[in-house]
Design an enzyme around this catalytic site. Sequence first.
Site, PDB file in Angstrom:
ATOM      1  CB  SER A 146      53.196 -19.126  -9.007  1.00  0.00           C
ATOM      2  OG  SER A 146      54.232 -18.186  -9.054  1.00  0.00           O
ATOM      3  CG  ASP A 147      54.639 -15.635  -5.344  1.00  0.00           C
ATOM      4  OD1 ASP A 147      55.170 -16.712  -5.017  1.00  0.00           O
ATOM      5  OD2 ASP A 147      55.227 -14.752  -5.989  1.00  0.00           O
TER       6      ASP A 147
ATOM      7  CG  ASP B  35      58.917   9.090   9.148  1.00  0.00           C
ATOM      8  OD1 ASP B  35      58.748   9.428  10.328  1.00  0.00           O
ATOM      9  OD2 ASP B  35      59.461   9.824   8.290  1.00  0.00           O
TER      10      ASP B  35
ATOM     11  N   GLY C 129      52.671 -14.443 -15.262  1.00  0.00           N
ATOM     12  CA  GLY C 129      53.438 -14.430 -16.508  1.00  0.00           C
ATOM     13  C   GLY C 129      52.952 -13.529 -17.624  1.00  0.00           C
TER      14      GLY C 129
ATOM     15  CE1 TYR D 223      55.208  13.943   8.299  1.00  0.00           C
ATOM     16  CE2 TYR D 223      53.462  12.771   7.152  1.00  0.00           C
ATOM     17  CZ  TYR D 223      54.676  13.436   7.134  1.00  0.00           C
ATOM     18  OH  TYR D 223      55.337  13.572   5.961  1.00  0.00           O
TER      19      TYR D 223
ATOM     20  CG  HIS E 224      61.379 -15.676  -2.060  1.00  0.00           C
ATOM     21  ND1 HIS E 224      60.173 -16.329  -1.935  1.00  0.00           N
ATOM     22  CD2 HIS E 224      61.290 -14.971  -3.207  1.00  0.00           C
ATOM     23  CE1 HIS E 224      59.407 -16.042  -2.981  1.00  0.00           C
ATOM     24  NE2 HIS E 224      60.067 -15.219  -3.763  1.00  0.00           N
TER      25      HIS E 224
ATOM     26  CG  HIS F 213      62.089 -11.424  -6.703  1.00  0.00           C
ATOM     27  ND1 HIS F 213      62.573 -12.602  -7.206  1.00  0.00           N
ATOM     28  CD2 HIS F 213      61.005 -11.755  -5.953  1.00  0.00           C
ATOM     29  CE1 HIS F 213      61.795 -13.610  -6.796  1.00  0.00           C
ATOM     30  NE2 HIS F 213      60.842 -13.118  -6.044  1.00  0.00           N
TER      31      HIS F 213
ATOM     32  CG  HIS G  42      56.534 -11.282  -3.769  1.00  0.00           C
ATOM     33  ND1 HIS G  42      57.610 -11.276  -2.901  1.00  0.00           N
ATOM     34  CD2 HIS G  42      56.816 -12.231  -4.704  1.00  0.00           C
ATOM     35  CE1 HIS G  42      58.491 -12.178  -3.297  1.00  0.00           C
ATOM     36  NE2 HIS G  42      58.047 -12.768  -4.388  1.00  0.00           N
TER      37      HIS G  42
ATOM     38  N   GLY H 125      57.243 -10.062  -9.551  1.00  0.00           N
ATOM     39  CA  GLY H 125      56.451  -9.234  -8.652  1.00  0.00           C
ATOM     40  C   GLY H 125      54.958  -9.440  -8.827  1.00  0.00           C
ATOM     41  CG  ASN H 126      53.093 -11.571  -6.875  1.00  0.00           C
ATOM     42  OD1 ASN H 126      52.960 -11.431  -5.670  1.00  0.00           O
ATOM     43  ND2 ASN H 126      53.936 -12.449  -7.399  1.00  0.00           N
TER      44      ASN H 126
HETATM   45 ZN   LIG Z   1      59.191 -14.149  -5.362  1.00  0.00          ZN
END
Ligand SMILES: [Zn+2]
Length: 233
Positions: A75-76, A120, A46, A227, A169, A97, A95, A28-29
Site C-alpha cells: 500500500s506504500d 559514516d 499482506g 575508505y 509513522h 517500523h 520502509h 515493511g516493504n
Molecule cells: Zn508504514
Amino acid sequence: MLLKTLREEVLEANLELVRRGLVLYTFGNVSGIDRDEGLVAIKPSGVPYDELTAAHMVISNLEGAPIESKLRPSSDLATHLELYKHFPNIGGVAHTHSEFATSWAQAEAPIPCFGTTHADYFHGPIPVTDRLSEDEIAGDYELETGKAICRTFSKIDPEEIPAVLVAGHAPFCWGTNAADAAHNAVIVEYVAKMAHHTLAINAESRPLARELHDKHFLRKHGRNAYYGQVKTQ
Ligand SMILES: [Zn+2]
C-alpha cells in the site's frame, strides 16, 4: 518473467529486513527500480514473508499502473514512486517500523549524530517530516507522505542523508539499489538505538564535532573517498 533479476534483488532485500529483525508480521516493504525501463518492483501487500517468492514481487510503472502482476502492491507504493521521481539517483527504497527508529519518528525528533557510526552513513541528523494535514491524510495519503518527505529534503541532499523519519509513522530509507536501501534501514535502526542509549546515559550528550562528522562521512563518500578497496569496474 519480466525483470527477473530486479524481482530477485527486491525479494532478497525484503528478506534481509526479516533476518535483521526489523519487521514484524507483514510490516515493511522494499522496492527497486529499473531506470532504463521505468519500472519498479515492490513487495506485494499482506503476503507473509516466509511465502514470498520473486514471482510475487509486483511490477508497476512510475505512475503506479501494475504491469504483469496479479497481486496488489504494498500500500506504500505511491510513497516509493514519489521518491524515485524526485531523487533521480536512487535505485531502491526500504520502509520499516523498526522499534527504535519508529520511536524517534513518533517523538518527532531528528536522530542526532552522536558518533562516527552515524557519521559514516549520514552527513547530518536524520530529519523528521512535518505532520500531514487533515486534507493530506484524507486525500491520497501515501502520495502525500512521499511529498512530505520530498519537502523535508528541499535543502538536504538525499544522497548525503539516505533516510527520513515520517512524523508519527516510521522511517523510509533509500540507496543505490534495493539491497543498499535495506542496508541503510538496518543502519538507521542501529544508530537510532544507540542515540537513545546515549541520551539515557547522559541527557546532555552533545552531537559529534562537525570536523569529525565530516571526516567520517567524506572518507567514505564523494570524490575524495578513500575508505575500503578501490573499485575496479
Ligand atoms: Zn508504514
